[in-house]
Design a protein around this motif. Structure first.
Motif, PDB file in Angstrom:
ATOM      1  N   ILE A 163       0.800  -1.233   0.000  1.00 16.41           N
ATOM      2  CA  ILE A 163       0.000   0.000   0.000  1.00 16.41           C
ATOM      3  C   ILE A 163       0.834   1.284   0.000  1.00 16.41           C
ATOM      4  CG2 ILE A 163      -1.965  -1.137   1.102  1.00 16.41           C
ATOM      5  CD1 ILE A 163      -1.181   0.280   3.712  1.00 16.41           C
ATOM      6  N   LEU A 164       2.104   1.189   0.344  1.00 13.56           N
ATOM      7  CA  LEU A 164       2.967   2.382   0.332  1.00 13.56           C
ATOM      8  C   LEU A 164       3.766   2.388  -0.967  1.00 13.56           C
ATOM      9  CD1 LEU A 164       4.235   2.298   4.014  1.00 13.56           C
ATOM     10  CD2 LEU A 164       2.453   3.759   3.051  1.00 13.56           C
ATOM     11  N   PRO A 165       3.582   3.406  -1.792  1.00 11.44           N
ATOM     12  CA  PRO A 165       4.174   3.377  -3.133  1.00 11.44           C
ATOM     13  C   PRO A 165       5.701   3.352  -3.160  1.00 11.44           C
ATOM     14  CG  PRO A 165       3.194   5.523  -2.679  1.00 11.44           C
ATOM     15  CD  PRO A 165       2.822   4.629  -1.544  1.00 11.44           C
ATOM     16  N   ASN A 166       6.362   3.900  -2.166  1.00 13.49           N
ATOM     17  CA  ASN A 166       7.830   3.959  -2.178  1.00 13.49           C
ATOM     18  C   ASN A 166       8.447   3.173  -1.036  1.00 13.49           C
ATOM     19  OD1 ASN A 166       8.092   5.733  -4.457  1.00 13.49           O
ATOM     20  ND2 ASN A 166       7.282   7.340  -3.159  1.00 13.49           N
ATOM     21  N   ALA A 167       7.820   2.062  -0.686  1.00 16.18           N
ATOM     22  CA  ALA A 167       8.310   1.276   0.447  1.00 16.18           C
ATOM     23  C   ALA A 167       9.228   0.157  -0.019  1.00 16.18           C
ATOM     24  CB  ALA A 167       7.141   0.687   1.224  1.00 16.18           C
ATOM     25  N   LYS A 168      10.249  -0.057   0.791  1.00 11.27           N
ATOM     26  CA  LYS A 168      11.154  -1.197   0.599  1.00 11.27           C
ATOM     27  C   LYS A 168      11.151  -1.977   1.900  1.00 11.27           C
ATOM     28  CE  LYS A 168      13.981   0.943  -2.838  1.00 11.27           C
ATOM     29  NZ  LYS A 168      13.888   0.244  -4.056  1.00 11.27           N
ATOM     30  N   LYS A 169      11.344  -3.286   1.779  1.00 11.55           N
ATOM     31  CA  LYS A 169      11.243  -4.162   2.931  1.00 11.55           C
ATOM     32  C   LYS A 169      12.570  -4.857   3.180  1.00 11.55           C
ATOM     33  CE  LYS A 169       9.002  -7.887   2.137  1.00 11.55           C
ATOM     34  NZ  LYS A 169       7.998  -8.924   1.868  1.00 11.55           N
ATOM     35  N   VAL A 170      12.952  -4.907   4.452  1.00 17.63           N
ATOM     36  CA  VAL A 170      14.118  -5.679   4.879  1.00 17.63           C
ATOM     37  C   VAL A 170      13.633  -6.619   5.973  1.00 17.63           C
ATOM     38  CG1 VAL A 170      16.390  -5.597   5.964  1.00 17.63           C
ATOM     39  CG2 VAL A 170      15.730  -3.816   4.357  1.00 17.63           C
ATOM     40  N   GLU A 171      13.848  -7.908   5.755  1.00 26.95           N
ATOM     41  CA  GLU A 171      13.409  -8.904   6.730  1.00 26.95           C
ATOM     42  C   GLU A 171      14.616  -9.662   7.269  1.00 26.95           C
ATOM     43  OE1 GLU A 171       9.054 -10.200   5.189  1.00 26.95           O
ATOM     44  OE2 GLU A 171      10.735 -10.907   3.994  1.00 26.95           O
ATOM     45  N   PHE A 172      14.534 -10.003   8.540  1.00 28.61           N
ATOM     46  CA  PHE A 172      15.589 -10.771   9.195  1.00 28.61           C
ATOM     47  C   PHE A 172      15.004 -12.111   9.618  1.00 28.61           C
ATOM     48  CE2 PHE A 172      16.901  -6.397   9.588  1.00 28.61           C
ATOM     49  CZ  PHE A 172      18.241  -6.459   9.264  1.00 28.61           C
ATOM     50  N   ASP A 173      15.520 -13.186   9.010  1.00 22.46           N
ATOM     51  CA  ASP A 173      14.950 -14.503   9.290  1.00 22.46           C
ATOM     52  C   ASP A 173      15.374 -15.061  10.645  1.00 22.46           C
ATOM     53  OD1 ASP A 173      17.559 -14.944   8.554  1.00 22.46           O
ATOM     54  OD2 ASP A 173      17.116 -16.384   6.985  1.00 22.46           O
ATOM     55  N   SER A 174      16.386 -14.488  11.266  1.00 23.29           N
ATOM     56  CA  SER A 174      16.822 -15.001  12.571  1.00 23.29           C
ATOM     57  C   SER A 174      16.342 -14.122  13.716  1.00 23.29           C
ATOM     58  CB  SER A 174      18.346 -15.107  12.603  1.00 23.29           C
ATOM     59  OG  SER A 174      18.919 -13.828  12.417  1.00 23.29           O
ATOM     60  N   SER A 175      15.405 -13.213  13.442  1.00 17.89           N
ATOM     61  CA  SER A 175      14.908 -12.306  14.472  1.00 17.89           C
ATOM     62  C   SER A 175      13.406 -12.474  14.634  1.00 17.89           C
ATOM     63  CB  SER A 175      15.195 -10.852  14.104  1.00 17.89           C
ATOM     64  OG  SER A 175      16.571 -10.606  14.138  1.00 17.89           O
ATOM     65  N   GLY A 176      12.972 -12.174  15.850  1.00 18.28           N
ATOM     66  CA  GLY A 176      11.547 -12.206  16.144  1.00 18.28           C
ATOM     67  C   GLY A 176      11.016 -10.802  16.298  1.00 18.28           C
TER      68      GLY A 176
END
Length: 138
Positions: free
Chosen positions: A29-42
């Protein structure tokens, strides 16, 4: 509408909230959003393993022609902006969810404040703690 570059950071092993789903929803829904995910974090993502400065620099949320360092180039808000923000947002929440203390005098009358707490040896003391909604004290 948020139409500025936005970085969404989330931990994939969050057992408290649906962080992964929320991050995906926000990117949609945010036109200029980028995502960073950490698979070892909660739920607690930004611990000592994460260099937030480097994550921001690597995210490309700033134009390539502008070298922006979120630490070195950060400008603190003016005193006026800080005071206005405190008055408009923080102080009302503190009044709403902040602790209120009462004490009782020797005749059983309650008073706001802790001025009537018994002196050592003058009687029992009952202390009832609370978990504040909103958690401004956290």
């Amino acid at each position: 509408n948020i139409n500025v570059p936005t970085l969404i950071i989330g931990g994939l092993e969050d057992n408290m909230l649906p962080t992964k789903e929320e991050a995906n929803r926000l990117v949609e829904i945010l036109p200029n959003a980028k995502k960073v995910e950490f698979d070892s974090s909660g739920h607690f993502v930004l611990d000592e393993r994460v260099d937030l400065r480097q994550v921001i620099l690597d995210s490309d949320i700033f134009p390539a022609d502008k070298r922006y360092d979120p630490i070195l180039d950060w400008k603190p808000p003016s005193t006026q902006v800080i005071e206005e923000t405190l008055d408009a947002r923080v102080k009302p929440l503190r009044r709403l969810v902040g602790p209120v203390f009462f004490s009782t005098d020797s005749e059983g009358k309650r008073h706001k404040g802790l001025g009537r707490v018994p002196k050592k040896g003058d009687g029992p003391l009952l202390f009832v703690a609370n978990h504040q909604f909103g958690g401004l004290d956290l």
